[in-house]
Design a protein around this motif. Structure first.
Motif, short mmCIF file in Angstrom:
data_model
loop_
_atom_site.label_atom_id
_atom_site.label_comp_id
_atom_site.label_asym_id
_atom_site.label_seq_id
_atom_site.Cartn_x
_atom_site.Cartn_y
_atom_site.Cartn_z
N MET A 1 133.45 53.28 9.04
CA MET A 1 133.03 54.63 8.64
C MET A 1 132.47 54.58 7.23
SD MET A 1 135.41 58.01 8.02
CE MET A 1 134.79 59.39 7.08
N SER A 2 131.21 54.98 7.06
CA SER A 2 130.64 55.07 5.72
C SER A 2 130.99 56.42 5.11
CB SER A 2 129.12 54.91 5.78
OG SER A 2 128.54 55.95 6.55
N VAL A 3 131.09 56.45 3.80
CA VAL A 3 131.49 57.66 3.07
C VAL A 3 130.37 58.06 2.12
CG1 VAL A 3 133.12 58.63 1.41
CG2 VAL A 3 133.94 57.10 3.22
N THR A 4 130.05 59.35 2.11
CA THR A 4 129.12 59.90 1.13
C THR A 4 129.92 60.63 0.07
OG1 THR A 4 127.36 60.16 2.78
CG2 THR A 4 127.14 61.43 0.74
N PHE A 5 129.85 60.16 -1.16
CA PHE A 5 130.67 60.67 -2.25
C PHE A 5 129.77 61.18 -3.36
CE2 PHE A 5 133.27 59.14 -6.14
CZ PHE A 5 133.76 60.43 -6.38
N VAL A 6 129.99 62.44 -3.77
CA VAL A 6 129.23 63.04 -4.85
C VAL A 6 130.20 63.47 -5.95
CG1 VAL A 6 127.70 64.93 -5.53
CG2 VAL A 6 127.42 63.83 -3.30
N ALA A 7 129.87 63.15 -7.20
CA ALA A 7 130.72 63.48 -8.34
C ALA A 7 130.06 64.57 -9.19
CB ALA A 7 130.98 62.24 -9.18
N LEU A 8 130.78 65.66 -9.43
CA LEU A 8 130.28 66.76 -10.25
C LEU A 8 131.19 66.90 -11.47
CD1 LEU A 8 130.20 67.64 -7.00
CD2 LEU A 8 129.06 69.65 -7.94
N GLY A 9 130.61 67.29 -12.61
CA GLY A 9 131.45 67.49 -13.78
C GLY A 9 130.75 67.25 -15.09
N ASP A 10 131.53 66.84 -16.10
CA ASP A 10 131.04 66.67 -17.46
C ASP A 10 131.04 65.20 -17.85
OD1 ASP A 10 133.75 66.14 -17.91
OD2 ASP A 10 134.16 68.16 -18.62
N SER A 11 131.18 64.93 -19.13
CA SER A 11 131.04 63.56 -19.62
C SER A 11 132.11 62.60 -19.10
CB SER A 11 131.04 63.54 -21.15
OG SER A 11 132.20 64.19 -21.66
N THR A 12 133.29 63.12 -18.77
CA THR A 12 134.32 62.24 -18.22
C THR A 12 133.88 61.70 -16.87
OG1 THR A 12 136.16 63.28 -19.40
CG2 THR A 12 136.68 62.14 -17.34
N THR A 13 133.37 62.57 -16.01
CA THR A 13 132.89 62.12 -14.71
C THR A 13 131.63 61.27 -14.85
OG1 THR A 13 133.85 64.04 -13.61
CG2 THR A 13 132.09 62.90 -12.45
N LEU A 14 130.82 61.56 -15.87
CA LEU A 14 129.64 60.74 -16.14
C LEU A 14 130.04 59.30 -16.42
CD1 LEU A 14 126.55 60.68 -16.58
CD2 LEU A 14 126.99 61.26 -18.98
N GLY A 15 131.26 59.13 -16.97
CA GLY A 15 131.78 57.79 -17.23
C GLY A 15 131.90 57.42 -18.69
N MET A 16 131.67 58.37 -19.58
CA MET A 16 131.74 58.06 -21.00
C MET A 16 133.11 57.48 -21.36
SD MET A 16 129.54 61.07 -22.91
CE MET A 16 129.68 60.20 -24.48
N GLY A 17 133.08 56.44 -22.19
CA GLY A 17 134.29 55.72 -22.55
C GLY A 17 134.43 54.41 -21.80
#
Length: 264
Positions: A1-17
């Motif tokens: 089963m393939s999964v489609t994953f979407v991330a919404l949010g601010d700089s934390t979800t963007l990956g900063m750090g």
């Protein structure tokens, strides 16, 4: 089963750090996407500085077009540190965002925020109102979870949240270690719920060194103090007003804040 994953949010979800060796950011969302294997459809719509209204009005429609199976919504910290904080409007934005994704068939990933004033090391007159705002934000996430289900992590109950190594130099964004632990927490919970996690995210760092005291001090003087001064023009006057209001009316901090703005 393939999964489609979407991330919404601010700089934390963007990956900063959690910087990539070739530039840009990785973060917990990318690490979580890798846990589902190479066929995962992954899109990160997060934007640094985004607030709850931005996620609803600028990211949600894009996310819905992608028809995700899984959608993370982590936003609100930027709102808590602004003088125009409006929990009623934030509640509407977050519930519409999470509810729309759930109605479209996506499983929401959300959080309960921790007391970030402890991580910042803020003085009491700023720590108390900030934590009060975070608790009210958490009440919104509680409502979203109760209404729309999904997967949720309570950051305030995670021991790793209080470890210095899990925060980047600015103490606002997770470090590589923090992003890895968040990804691991989601993957473990998703796997237990029957999602096709093929490989758990590693919690071992890729050689990133924990900031030393000297590095912390250097960052504080060159970046931290200027940031506090800029943000202080917005947050400190509000906090000072709250202190005066609480002293004048003789109310507890929570009572005073609730009188000022009731949540329906």
């Amino acid at each position: 089963m393939s999964v489609t994953f979407v991330a919404l949010g601010d700089s934390t979800t963007l990956g900063m750090g959690d910087p990539r060796p070739d530039g840009g950011w990785r973060g917990f969302a990318a690490l979580l996407a890798e846990a589902f294997g190479p066929d995962t459809g992954y899109t990160n719509l997060a934007v640094s500085g985004a607030r709850a209204a931005d996620v609803r009005h600028r990211q949600l429609s894009q996310a819905l077009r992608l028809r995700p199976d899984l959608a993370s919504v982590i936003v609100g910290m930027n709102d808590t540190m602004r003088s125009d904080f409006d929990i009623v409007a934030m509640r509407d934005h977050i519930l519409v965002t999470v509810g729309s994704l759930a109605a479209a068939g996506a499983t929401p990933l959300t959080v309960r925020m921790h007391d970030h004033s402890r991580v910042f090391g803020l003085p009491g007159f700023l720590a108390r109102p900030l934590w009060r705002r975070i608790r009210r934000l958490n009440a919104v996430y509680d409502e979203a979870y109760e209404r729309f289900g999904g997967i949720r992590i309570d950051l305030d109950q995670q021991p790793w949240v209080w470890q210095r190594e899990t925060w980047s130099i600015d103490r606002l964004h997770p470090s590589e270690s923090g992003h890895r632990r968040l990804a691991y927490g989601y993957a473990r919970t998703l796997s237990a719920a029957g999602w096709p996690v093929v490989q758990m995210p590693s919690v071992e760092r890729d050689g990133v060194v924990v900031p030393s005291t000297a590095t912390d001090v250097a960052w504080l003087m060159t970046k931290g103090v200027p940031w506090v001064v800029r943000r202080g023009r917005d947050l400190v006057p509000w906090a000072a007003t709250m202190v005066m209001r609480e002293t004048r009316v003789g109310a507890s901090p929570m009572e005073s804040d609730m009188r000022a703005r009731q949540m329906p």
